[in-house]
Scaffold this motif. Sequence first.
Motif, PDB file in Angstrom:
ATOM      1  N   TYR A  67       0.704  -1.383  -0.049  1.00  0.00           N
ATOM      2  CA  TYR A  67      -0.094  -0.008  -0.036  1.00  0.00           C
ATOM      3  C   TYR A  67       0.915   1.317  -0.040  1.00  0.00           C
ATOM      4  O   TYR A  67       0.408   2.289   0.014  1.00  0.00           O
ATOM      5  N   HIS A 434     -12.769   5.038   7.875  1.00  0.00           N
ATOM      6  CA  HIS A 434     -11.692   3.905   7.578  1.00  0.00           C
ATOM      7  C   HIS A 434     -11.710   3.251   6.363  1.00  0.00           C
ATOM      8  O   HIS A 434     -10.963   2.750   5.807  1.00  0.00           O
ATOM      9  N   TYR A 436     -11.757   4.635   3.526  1.00  0.00           N
ATOM     10  CA  TYR A 436     -11.087   5.413   2.634  1.00  0.00           C
ATOM     11  C   TYR A 436      -9.454   5.322   2.707  1.00  0.00           C
ATOM     12  O   TYR A 436      -8.768   5.388   2.052  1.00  0.00           O
ATOM     13  N   SER A 437      -9.273   4.530   4.064  1.00  0.00           N
ATOM     14  CA  SER A 437      -7.835   4.335   4.156  1.00  0.00           C
ATOM     15  C   SER A 437      -7.430   3.042   3.375  1.00  0.00           C
ATOM     16  O   SER A 437      -8.186   1.951   2.933  1.00  0.00           O
ATOM     17  N   SER A 438      -6.166   3.062   2.730  1.00  0.00           N
ATOM     18  CA  SER A 438      -5.755   2.018   2.036  1.00  0.00           C
ATOM     19  C   SER A 438      -5.626   0.476   2.752  1.00  0.00           C
ATOM     20  O   SER A 438      -6.015  -0.560   2.156  1.00  0.00           O
ATOM     21  N   PHE A 439      -5.644   0.783   3.968  1.00  0.00           N
ATOM     22  CA  PHE A 439      -5.730  -0.329   4.952  1.00  0.00           C
ATOM     23  C   PHE A 439      -6.918  -1.195   5.066  1.00  0.00           C
ATOM     24  O   PHE A 439      -7.095  -2.264   5.448  1.00  0.00           O
ATOM     25  N   GLY A 443     -10.279  -0.240  -1.326  1.00  0.00           N
ATOM     26  CA  GLY A 443     -10.259   0.649  -2.578  1.00  0.00           C
ATOM     27  C   GLY A 443      -9.061   0.039  -3.654  1.00  0.00           C
ATOM     28  O   GLY A 443      -9.710   0.197  -4.853  1.00  0.00           O
ATOM     29  N   MET A 660      -4.606  -1.434  12.208  1.00  0.00           N
ATOM     30  CA  MET A 660      -4.854  -0.058  11.653  1.00  0.00           C
ATOM     31  C   MET A 660      -3.384   0.688  12.225  1.00  0.00           C
ATOM     32  O   MET A 660      -2.646   1.463  11.404  1.00  0.00           O
ATOM     33  N   ALA A 664      -0.068   1.839  10.319  1.00  0.00           N
ATOM     34  CA  ALA A 664       0.124   3.528  10.398  1.00  0.00           C
ATOM     35  C   ALA A 664       1.364   3.703  10.941  1.00  0.00           C
ATOM     36  O   ALA A 664       2.468   4.629  10.388  1.00  0.00           O
TER      37      ALA A 664
ATOM     38  N   TRP B 188      -7.320  10.429  11.263  1.00  0.00           N
ATOM     39  CA  TRP B 188      -7.575  11.349  10.077  1.00  0.00           C
ATOM     40  C   TRP B 188      -7.473  12.718  10.226  1.00  0.00           C
ATOM     41  O   TRP B 188      -7.968  13.529   9.274  1.00  0.00           O
ATOM     42  N   ILE B 238      -1.114   8.802   9.262  1.00  0.00           N
ATOM     43  CA  ILE B 238      -1.764   7.499   9.166  1.00  0.00           C
ATOM     44  C   ILE B 238      -1.734   6.595   8.067  1.00  0.00           C
ATOM     45  O   ILE B 238      -2.340   5.510   7.959  1.00  0.00           O
ATOM     46  N   PRO B 240      -1.382   5.940   3.578  1.00  0.00           N
ATOM     47  CA  PRO B 240      -1.906   6.090   2.241  1.00  0.00           C
ATOM     48  C   PRO B 240      -3.522   5.703   2.386  1.00  0.00           C
ATOM     49  O   PRO B 240      -3.968   4.979   2.985  1.00  0.00           O
ATOM     50  N   LYS B 241      -3.944   6.801   1.417  1.00  0.00           N
ATOM     51  CA  LYS B 241      -5.727   6.681   1.143  1.00  0.00           C
ATOM     52  C   LYS B 241      -5.900   6.306  -0.231  1.00  0.00           C
ATOM     53  O   LYS B 241      -5.222   6.723  -0.907  1.00  0.00           O
ATOM     54  N   PHE B 242      -7.244   6.002  -0.417  1.00  0.00           N
ATOM     55  CA  PHE B 242      -7.636   6.161  -1.817  1.00  0.00           C
ATOM     56  C   PHE B 242      -7.421   7.251  -2.415  1.00  0.00           C
ATOM     57  O   PHE B 242      -7.092   7.300  -3.803  1.00  0.00           O
TER      58      PHE B 242
END
Lengths: 697, 697
Positions: A67, A434, A436-439, A443, A660, A664, B188, B238, B240-242
Amino acid sequence: MSAPQWVRDLKPSGPQGSELLEAERAKSAINISTLSTFLFTNEGLARKRRVLKILQSEKVFDKSQNYFAGRIDRFETALARAKRLRQIAVRHGWSNEDRMAANDLISEPGPYGLHESMFLITLRDQGTPEQHEKFLKMAEKYKYIGCYAQTELGHGSNVRGLETTATWNPDDKTFIIHSPHLTASKWWIGSLGRTANHAVVMAQLIINGKSYGPHPFVVQIRDLQSHEPLENIYIGDIGPKFGYNTMDNGYLLFNHVKVPHISMLAKFSSVDLKTNQYKRPASASLIYGTLTWVRSTIVMQSGGVLARGVTIATRYAAVRRQFQDRDAQEWERGENQVLNYTTVQIRLLPLLATTFALHFTGKAMMALYAANQKKMSQDAGKVGGPQRGAGPEETHSGSDLLADLHATSCGLKSLASYTAVEGLEVCRRACGGHGYSSFSGIGSWYADYLPTATWEGDNYMLTQQVARYLLKAARGVLKGSREPSNDTEFILTNFLSRQDTGAAFDILGNDADLVAAFAWRSAFLTFEALKHRDEQKKAWNDLLVDFYRLSRAHSQYMVVKNFYETLQSTSNELDVETLAVMHKLFRLYALHTLESEASEFYTSAAVTVRQIQLARTTAVMKLLAEIRPHAVRLVDAWDFPDWQLDSSLGRYDGKVYEDMFYRASELNPLNRVTVDPYPDSGVLFKRNDAGSVKPKL
Amino acid sequence: MSAPQWVRDLKPSGPQGSELLEAERAKSAINISTLSTFLFTNEGLARKRRVLKILQSEKVFDKSQNYFAGRIDRFETALARAKRLRQIAVRHGWSNEDRMAANDLISEPGPYGLHESMFLITLRDQGTPEQHEKFLKMAEKYKYIGCYAQTELGHGSNVRGLETTATWNPDDKTFIIHSPHLTASKWWIGSLGRTANHAVVMAQLIINGKSYGPHPFVVQIRDLQSHEPLENIYIGDIGPKFGYNTMDNGYLLFNHVKVPHISMLAKFSSVDLKTNQYKRPASASLIYGTLTWVRSTIVMQSGGVLARGVTIATRYAAVRRQFQDRDAQEWERGENQVLNYTTVQIRLLPLLATTFALHFTGKAMMALYAANQKKMSQDAGKVGGPQRGAGPEETHSGSDLLADLHATSCGLKSLASYTAVEGLEVCRRACGGHGYSSFSGIGSWYADYLPTATWEGDNYMLTQQVARYLLKAARGVLKGSREPSNDTEFILTNFLSRQDTGAAFDILGNDADLVAAFAWRSAFLTFEALKHRDEQKKAWNDLLVDFYRLSRAHSQYMVVKNFYETLQSTSNELDVETLAVMHKLFRLYALHTLESEASEFYTSAAVTVRQIQLARTTAVMKLLAEIRPHAVRLVDAWDFPDWQLDSSLGRYDGKVYEDMFYRASELNPLNRVTVDPYPDSGVLFKRNDAGSVKPKL
């Protein structure tokens, strides 16, 4: 970069995720192992375990940096994985199924992807024995690494519009491959950008100034030693995409490149060396069949694709707690599990039902296809092949069924991939912030799956084929010259005969009636469309929207029917409790779909307004409540190892927040950077220990 | 890495994109400049030009590597841009509007994002003069760089459930900020991960063992020189994110951190230094108002957010050609523009109508809010504030209108952001395969916008507030004690009085009736929900799905009404031709929405089945054909500079393929890598000149 002791001592508050999931699993008596076996067979489950063990033991498959890594690092890692996988496959003598299981578990497209699918398949299916000797053997040894170059910068779905030319030169018996315009550039070609040294190039065959349409040519594009592009060939990677970034989708231009006669794959059509004449293809039905097979596979896979998202979202919804129930009793202290909210249930549980619906439908399609192939080869064995026009028996010939199966597979591919795409995004959002997080693991999975809605037939374009087939069938039924020869003709005939007396289906009390209501709506829309086209002479273009709706309606009928029939025919493979829940899932899928598409059901008089209202306000809500306690066990039955999901939110053990936080704080390379935040300072990073974020190999 | 001459000589085939777009623009007489001015005012347009010129002259804002760079490079560049932007703002004496225009043009979240919004606003609005002196001044000088730390790992929407505590110590007059569990970790938080040295921390205020709910505390979190975290504070990014990866969303944990009395922002509530007692807040209405304002802004922005996708997809659909029209005449050679297909029109043109509908609705909401604020401050000026219970005049008091506005803004925020999110994805897919390329410019824009559906109130949670308000209004109307005091009460009253005689709206012939049909459906669903809750005593949780539908219905009514009223009241600002097209867009938005939600319109008896069928098969299709010729000019009126869109597909000049090819072949760093493709070779990259892909600063 390890956290201080006081941080490491912290635990999530309240009931722990592991306790909550344990409690969920205790609520339901569904036999997970029986259900998993029913879905995947014991052999399939054992294969997965075996392959997983091997992958987990190899450092190169470690996912912990996936990620974080950027495009180039990810591609480099994907290449390393592809190589290693090939070595392992050779060492362990893996079957094709073993390899596919490994790809499922790794869950990312790789640089050998098109070599191992379309390149090898096309050489095998469309090459002559001589071409097998020259190209296929080398390809199977990975000396030639190939791709399948069809799509062009200016041409996607419309294969006939391709601009690349292959002009036959009778003097020296060669073809000249050429890209006359910029829009002729091959584009989106998987494995081409950096990896392949050969390509099957689809080009317009031109003989003596006349075009014979697109044909496949095997062309070497890079030097086998230096791996640099050959002269007059311009190749590269097309750049970053919304997903699929471990794959080197490429572009390719030719400047009058000469290739020998043997380059044109000649099993079906060819250029005669002596006469310089074009030889017509023997039969197109084989390719026709392959596409049907590929689409059926997409339908079946769509269930599993969606199930990953549903698994993650359902488990997290059981762990995540937000707000107290407004009507909660005094003793119900603390926040409520999100899965208890009906706004969450109405999003997740119909999707849970959909995963099974799609899986069963794909499975049934593939079985039908296999049976039909067998029948066709038997027919072909008889003198003169299948008899045509020889009375009722003729109507059940393999080719008739194949036409039905082909049309059905187009519509179902469109519906199933659309449903999986939309459903994954619903799952992601149902995870709240959450998600939205890659984890979350949803996504990237969604982004990688998205192109399925476009390839193997654009989901919009495909629906025209379904409509064309249904209109043709309706015209035949209206003529009334023969008995219905397949299910489509049957439901159209049935509709005609009962049209005046009306439907009156008991959708809330009778499962067979529920299926019949879907058939009724499909037949109604077919005859409506026929009226618009044949009687009112409307332009084809003005009917595309109707055709899309028609295809969707017919495909939904197919899914409902296949789900129903699977449960009818296999009731002895599941225990009573599990089967009862599966029946509820069937009803939830059907009723929820019905009420989402309510207006077509009214308009066709398949159901009454009152029935829809009851379905919406009572039946669906009741089913949600009944299925709710089984939700976690039902997703468990999909049997995704944590390693495959790679998701903090979807962990089997419910340790969502710990995971998570760990990712992070411990794995995140950005945290090894210290910035200078002040606007007047020219320094950006005071310290940068981030290093490369490709997995350690 | 320049391409050889034969590649550089290539042009796209057939009519060029620039010719096609010119032809499109010649088809329509819409006055783009008048329409742009109507949307944005001359002042707004001039500001954009002025700011754009400055940004384009600075190397650091060059976007050419944005789509290629990985997370760390992108963050570094975003930080450089944020710093430079601040320097420019100081040098040019930029207003807040100038700064926002710059952010719109740059179109990526930056590391100062939360400092420049929530941190400064909160200090200003909730700080005392003494706190302004101590914190705000330093923040305005960017000595203190801050963020707003509310959300926690285990707590999103439910602010009351926050776990972080601020315990008052009467002995030394300090607060102890503490994170008792892992789930208490702030999470976040924008600008926190790497950038901020201060945070406004929302924490449960505890005095003498008693909790007084969440309150804001200003806490220094990093050293002002070294920028390392202070002792007993654990911070990081936190991961990476989408999307939103140019922003350092962060986490934050406290281990018994002591802060002085002045740290608690004390404008509304505070702890008395002498008595150690809690002082109640003066009034919450100001914050209530701010949220309403923020949500109205989101509604208005959603139109522009969506318009970017519609602009790109519409222009590309005019350039892209696929297949011949099945019914095409002999002389219409070549492939058909994709925009001519009804399956494309039905996806894009209703969205084009939606962009205007949302923009006008947001604008109207903001005007209403401003008028109301003015009225309230006038009322407050009178002795004793607004009179209560003093007859009909009272019913138009500012606070009554604010309650309506607040509820409306919740529903509209949910609908508008949902519509923009969904619509962008529809636009991306309408671009076919190329929509998946980063160069389409839609994917990253969509991914960055997505969180809007969750923040400032989760789109699902918010709908409960709308329902609660509508139920309350309906109860009031049923009592019938007074005249309707706002539009909501009016439509409910009207429904009650006409319920028995029925509706019979002429939706196809009369625009006012079309609006009335939406009002009718909203009122019908309100009384339905009321019956379920008050008469049938259904559980709140069992009604959440109904509430969601109700909120959606009411909000769609608001949008239709605002679109209609804007065209009624401003007819003199637009020329006749443009106004006529705007009316068609209004009808398209309303009828397309109506037929998409058909079953609720039937059920409420607002329309007949026959009307819906006519809307679907005739009216909507006719509107598509009528609007089609104006599509390109309509998107031009949104006035997005190419620099802002950063899209190959959406270029104003139609040079789609040239731009795609240029970016892929010339800008793409992966093409500076040569791989060793053979499985048995341990070498991955034989050559790697990719280097860093952060923009040259």
